[in-house]
Design a protein around this motif. Structure first.
Motif, mmCIF file in Angstrom:
data_model
loop_
_atom_site.group_PDB
_atom_site.id
_atom_site.type_symbol
_atom_site.label_atom_id
_atom_site.label_comp_id
_atom_site.label_asym_id
_atom_site.label_seq_id
_atom_site.Cartn_x
_atom_site.Cartn_y
_atom_site.Cartn_z
ATOM 1 N N THR A 178 0.526 3.232 -0.936
ATOM 2 C CA THR A 178 -0.121 2.537 0.178
ATOM 3 C C THR A 178 -1.528 2.091 -0.181
ATOM 4 O O THR A 178 -2.082 1.193 0.458
ATOM 5 C CB THR A 178 -0.178 3.440 1.424
ATOM 6 N N LEU A 179 -2.136 2.743 -1.196
ATOM 7 C CA LEU A 179 -3.491 2.400 -1.624
ATOM 8 C C LEU A 179 -3.513 1.560 -2.898
ATOM 9 O O LEU A 179 -4.587 1.135 -3.335
ATOM 10 C CB LEU A 179 -4.295 3.684 -1.885
ATOM 11 N N LYS A 180 -2.338 1.356 -3.472
ATOM 12 C CA LYS A 180 -2.240 0.700 -4.771
ATOM 13 C C LYS A 180 -2.875 -0.681 -4.738
ATOM 14 O O LYS A 180 -2.621 -1.484 -3.849
ATOM 15 C CB LYS A 180 -0.772 0.604 -5.164
ATOM 16 N N ARG A 181 -3.719 -0.939 -5.716
ATOM 17 C CA ARG A 181 -4.332 -2.253 -5.886
ATOM 18 C C ARG A 181 -3.741 -2.909 -7.123
ATOM 19 O O ARG A 181 -3.484 -2.242 -8.123
ATOM 20 C CB ARG A 181 -5.853 -2.143 -6.017
ATOM 21 N N PRO A 224 12.131 5.538 2.279
ATOM 22 C CA PRO A 224 11.483 4.269 2.640
ATOM 23 C C PRO A 224 9.981 4.393 2.882
ATOM 24 O O PRO A 224 9.240 3.436 2.657
ATOM 25 C CB PRO A 224 12.219 3.860 3.926
ATOM 26 N N TRP A 225 9.527 5.552 3.302
ATOM 27 C CA TRP A 225 8.102 5.707 3.608
ATOM 28 C C TRP A 225 7.259 5.929 2.355
ATOM 29 O O TRP A 225 6.035 5.787 2.411
ATOM 30 C CB TRP A 225 7.889 6.860 4.591
ATOM 31 N N ARG A 226 7.886 6.285 1.246
ATOM 32 C CA ARG A 226 7.147 6.425 -0.013
ATOM 33 C C ARG A 226 6.983 5.044 -0.640
ATOM 34 O O ARG A 226 7.963 4.397 -1.016
ATOM 35 C CB ARG A 226 7.911 7.330 -0.975
ATOM 36 N N GLN A 227 5.768 4.585 -0.765
ATOM 37 C CA GLN A 227 5.508 3.271 -1.338
ATOM 38 C C GLN A 227 5.483 3.353 -2.869
ATOM 39 O O GLN A 227 5.070 4.363 -3.446
ATOM 40 C CB GLN A 227 4.179 2.723 -0.823
ATOM 41 N N PRO A 228 5.917 2.298 -3.563
ATOM 42 C CA PRO A 228 5.983 2.335 -5.032
ATOM 43 C C PRO A 228 4.613 2.560 -5.669
ATOM 44 O O PRO A 228 3.586 2.064 -5.178
ATOM 45 C CB PRO A 228 6.526 0.944 -5.396
ATOM 46 N N ILE A 229 4.617 3.316 -6.740
ATOM 47 C CA ILE A 229 3.399 3.550 -7.516
ATOM 48 C C ILE A 229 3.532 2.869 -8.876
ATOM 49 O O ILE A 229 4.622 2.498 -9.300
ATOM 50 C CB ILE A 229 3.120 5.057 -7.703
ATOM 51 N N THR A 261 4.871 -3.236 -13.942
ATOM 52 C CA THR A 261 6.019 -2.633 -13.256
ATOM 53 C C THR A 261 5.584 -1.457 -12.392
ATOM 54 O O THR A 261 4.492 -0.901 -12.542
ATOM 55 C CB THR A 261 7.073 -2.171 -14.266
ATOM 56 N N TYR A 262 6.481 -1.059 -11.506
ATOM 57 C CA TYR A 262 6.230 0.039 -10.585
ATOM 58 C C TYR A 262 7.438 0.973 -10.551
ATOM 59 O O TYR A 262 8.570 0.558 -10.779
ATOM 60 C CB TYR A 262 5.953 -0.496 -9.172
ATOM 61 N N ASP A 263 7.157 2.247 -10.242
ATOM 62 C CA ASP A 263 8.206 3.255 -10.056
ATOM 63 C C ASP A 263 9.124 3.382 -11.266
ATOM 64 O O ASP A 263 10.320 3.640 -11.122
ATOM 65 C CB ASP A 263 9.040 2.935 -8.808
ATOM 66 N N ARG A 264 8.563 3.203 -12.454
ATOM 67 C CA ARG A 264 9.366 3.364 -13.669
ATOM 68 C C ARG A 264 8.602 4.211 -14.688
ATOM 69 O O ARG A 264 7.412 4.454 -14.568
ATOM 70 C CB ARG A 264 9.698 2.006 -14.279
ATOM 71 N N ILE A 265 9.337 4.600 -15.713
ATOM 72 C CA ILE A 265 8.736 5.222 -16.888
ATOM 73 C C ILE A 265 9.094 4.340 -18.066
ATOM 74 O O ILE A 265 10.275 4.155 -18.387
ATOM 75 C CB ILE A 265 9.250 6.649 -17.100
ATOM 76 N N ASN A 266 8.084 3.756 -18.680
ATOM 77 C CA ASN A 266 8.272 2.849 -19.807
ATOM 78 C C ASN A 266 7.801 3.523 -21.094
ATOM 79 O O ASN A 266 6.669 4.028 -21.147
ATOM 80 C CB ASN A 266 7.463 1.563 -19.605
#
Length: 792
Positions: free
Chosen positions: A367-370, A509-514, A573-578
């Motif tokens: 939710t704070l991600k810029r 759904p309430w967890r926003q992607p990081i 990218t978001y919500d992944r491990i690269n």
């Protein structure tokens, strides 16, 4: 200074709130029905399987209640990290009491029916885990494995100047290696720009079946240990609730006064040396307020309180009475009204809105991600007038790009580079043109690239590097972890936990992607000139490939331009491990930037400029994944081309390892039709792979042509030797690859006998030469790619 809370009435109300949290915690472990004991407890009210952990929970509830008071009194922005792994009952109880749980999960209402559902779901099929998992509001810390609470806390505090991270550390957790190293995180926290971490070491004396080391230390020795780590420990010890409430309130006020003094001094231009931050040592009984004993055996204050203190409740009437008396000791009728809702005067004790620790946006970092500002990676492209240009150091080129990333995000302070003393070793030196290494200890005049405000974090603990980055990402920021390939294995388990966190979070759904967790693995298996066998292990990618297909990505860029493309993509990218694997040594460059972009976008492709095929049916497919395997494959193709001018060779390069999987198993996977187009359905494939060969077989086992795929990779043969000798030891070199092709192409064995003999002779000469001269033969060191046009 803030007026401390020491009135009898205020602490009495706080004690009732604590009792409410304890009651809800016990209810979650035991009850299916009758949530407020409005009737006598019956066996049918009890869960058939009793799962959960009581021992640590009352202490966690005690701390939570007191932190709520401090938040309200001081208007603080605070999150709570629960280190004791299975303290889930307490975390869920407190988020429910604050109202956040019902806001996120409307079916769990603030009434008797909601309490029944709250209790039933805990450690129950189709319900929630027993620890502070992603499903728990306010949590950024997966409680499934111990050791990472404190490092996550510091990661959350970096570049968060107004945030306080309260971190509870269990005394069992304090015995782990990662936690022991985490005490040094205070040497990297800048009070002028970062937030504060308040470690709370919770000593309840026991693990599952043994005493804990720190709890058995005399207080003066423990004080010396923690002081030696650079903390200022404040002790709260006892078991009588009224006295403990008084002590805890006074101690917290003292701790937060000190934190504020440190920050004000630093932010007003005071001394910028490392301060001695306060911490709290809370010594309370394990299973506090629970049954003193069961069946004549000690429970409270002993390891028997660890999980379920009273078992067999459905079948043992005596145990049922013990449970009922225990739960009624909290006086639920005075805590909840007729509807089952927490009484108004206790509701008023919790903070409101986003000041609730369970609703703090930092605990839902997406939710704070810029947005991360990224430079045009094409500006750093290497000129490749023809394949084989160079040599260039791929990661040094990447370093130039990362320097620009740091510069573009300097004001926002949303990007950090983590690594265990290897930023320069991995050729990322250019970042020091834009920033320094973070260092809060003394800085000598002869030190280089050390500073209080650096964006590079280096410490010789892979655990800390990963943990800091996880905490940083989970609170809305971005970063990259660079590490020697062999030693990233140290964080195998941390990777596992983060991957599981992401997988579950994606279902909420309430967890926003990081932002994604990005690894650069360099100083890899094939070039360990200074080290040798101990530094040679490419197996981390094998672990990564085990995880959910839509979580992980593995990239093996063959040169600098493809590394730039891959790095830019991963940072977006978001919500992944690269995971990016790239060498740091000078190496030939194969692709122009336009070619690299097209190749990386596809993830895999035919290098038509390298092959000799003129139709869609080659005699052999020479495949490769990784920079050194690519080099050796092209050198093998050159040998085959000279020896067999009429032989039709196809070269396939893989940059995205997951492309080898079927599309049904991974979003980046190839369809069977696409795979067959590249690798054919019946031609031999000689696959040179960066890591352990079985990985390629594992990814391709159900393809039509799998029986014809012959993989060469790392065979656990290594030492301190020359670069070429390393590939020879593992039979990944050009000569072995060419021999393999001769052996696999039908009709070529007899025709190629003389060529095979020549290649074996070169291997024999190599063996003699490197052991006499200590370097590779001139023909190896001076080899360069010749295009077909040059040969013609």
């Amino acid at each position: 200074m803030h007026q401390p809370a020491n009135t009898t009435s205020e602490l009495g109300q706080l004690d009732r709130y604590w009792r409410a949290a304890n009651y809800l915690s016990v209810g979650q472990i035991y009850l299916l029905d009758n949530p407020l004991l409005r009737e006598r407890l019956q066996p049918t009210h009890i869960k058939p399987r009793l799962l959960g952990h009581w021992g640590t929970t009352p202490g966690l509830n005690f701390i939570y209640a007191h932190l709520n008071r401090v938040i309200r009194a001081r208007n603080l922005d605070m999150i709570y990290i629960c280190g004791p792994g299975h303290g889930g009952p307490g975390m869920v109880a407190n988020t429910y009491l604050e109202g956040t749980y019902s806001e996120i999960y409307p079916d769990i209402t603030q009434d008797t029916d909601g309490l029944r559902k709250l209790f039933r779901q805990f450690s129950f099929p189709g319900g929630i885990p027993s620890h502070a998992a992603p499903e728990t509001p306010g949590s950024i810390h997966e409680g499934g494995e111990l050791g990472y609470a404190l490092v996550h806390a510091y990661g959350a505090a970096f570049d968060n100047p107004d945030l306080v991270v309260a971190c509870v550390i269990g005394d069992g957790e304090a015995e782990t290696g990662p936690l022991a190293a985490s005490w040094h995180s205070n040497k990297f926290l800048n009070p002028a720009r970062d937030g504060a971490v308040l470690p709370i070491l919770h000593l309840n004396g026991y693990k599952i079946a043994n005493p804990t080391i720190l709890a058995r230390l005399p207080t003066d020795e423990l004080d010396q240990l923690l002081s030696g780590y650079g903390h200022d420990p404040l002790f709260v010890e006892g078991s009588e609730p009224s006295e403990m409430h008084q002590k805890m309130a006074q101690t917290l006020d003292e701790a937060f006064d000190r934190i504020r003094e440190i920050q004000i001094s630093a932010r007003n231009g005071g001394r910028r040396q490392r301060p001695r931050w306060p911490m709290i040592v809370l010594r309370s009984p394990k299973g506090w307020t629970g049954p003193k004993d069961v069946d004549g055996k000690k429970v409270e204050g002993f390891w028997r309180a660890h999980q379920v203190p009273v078992d067999g409740v459905r079948t043992n009437p005596t145990h049922l009475d013990i449970l009922e008396n225990w739960m009624r000791s909290y006086q639920p009728d005075t805590l909840f009204d007729e509807s089952g809702r927490l009484v108004g005067e206790l509701q008023a004790l919790a903070p409101t809105g986003s000041h609730r620790m369970s609703a703090n946006p930092h605990a839902n970092g997406g939710t704070l991600k810029r947005k991360l500002e990224l430079p045009d990676y094409r500006q750093h492209a290497i000129e490749v007038p023809s394949p084989g240009a160079g040599p260039e150091e791929a990661t040094r080129v990447m370093g130039n790009y990362l320097r620009d990333v740091i510069e573009l995000n300097a004001e926002a302070r949303t990007f950090r580079l983590m690594g265990p003393d290897e930023t320069s070793s991995n050729r990322l030196d250019a970042v020091f043109e834009a920033t320094e290494r973070v260092w809060m200890e003394d800085i000598e005049p002869y030190d280089v690239h050390l500073g209080r405000d650096g964006r590079v974090m280096e410490v010789l603990s892979e655990h800390l590097c990963q943990g800091w980055l996880e905490g940083y990402l989970l609170t809305g920021r971005h970063g990259l972890f660079n590490c020697y390939e062999a030693f990233v294995h140290i964080v195998d388990s941390m990777f596992n936990q983060h991957a599981k966190w992401l997988e579950v979070s994606r279902t909420l759904p309430w967890r926003q992607p990081i932002a994604s967790l990005n690894y650069l693995l360099s100083s890899h298996v094939w070039r360990q000139d200074h080290n040798g066998f101990s530094h040679q292990d490419p197996g981390f990618v094998d672990l990564v490939a085990n995880k959910d297909a839509d979580i992980v990505r593995i990239y093996l860029p063959p040169d600098a331009n493809s590394l730039l493309c891959v790095t830019d993509h991963c940072l977006r990218t978001y919500d992944r491990i690269n995971v990016i694997v790239a060498g740091k040594q000078p190496a030939p460059q194969w692709l122009s930037m336009a070619e690299a972009e097209a190749h990386c976008a596809a993830g895999i492709g035919i290098w038509s400029w390298a092959g000799t095929e003129e139709t869609d049916e080659p005699d052999v497919v020479m495949a490769c994944a990784g920079d050194i395997p690519t080099l050796e494959t092209l050198a093998a193709v050159s040998l085959l081309r000279d020896a067999f001018p009429d032989m039709k060779v196809r070269v396939v390069n893989v940059v995205d390892l997951m492309a080898l999987q079927p599309r049904e198993q991974h979003p980046h996977g190839l369809s069977d039709k696409e795979f067959d187009r590249l690798f054919t359905r019946n031609r031999p494939v000689i696959f040179a792979y960066h890591g352990y060969p079985y990985m390629i077989h594992r990814l391709t086992y159900n393809r039509a042509n799998h029986d014809n795929i012959h993989v060469r990779g790392f065979r656990e043969k290594g030492t301190t030797t020359t670069p070429f000798d390393m590939v020879v030891l593992n039979e990944l070199d050009r000569f072995h690859l060419a021999i393999e092709a001769i052996d696999r192409v039908p009709g070529l064995v007899s025709k190629g006998a003389s060529a095979k003999q020549a290649f074996h002779s070169r291997l024999t000469e190599h063996h003699r030469y490197v052991r006499e001269h200590g370097e590779d033969m001139a023909e190896i060191q001076g080899w360069h790619w010749r295009s077909k046009e040059t040969i013609d």
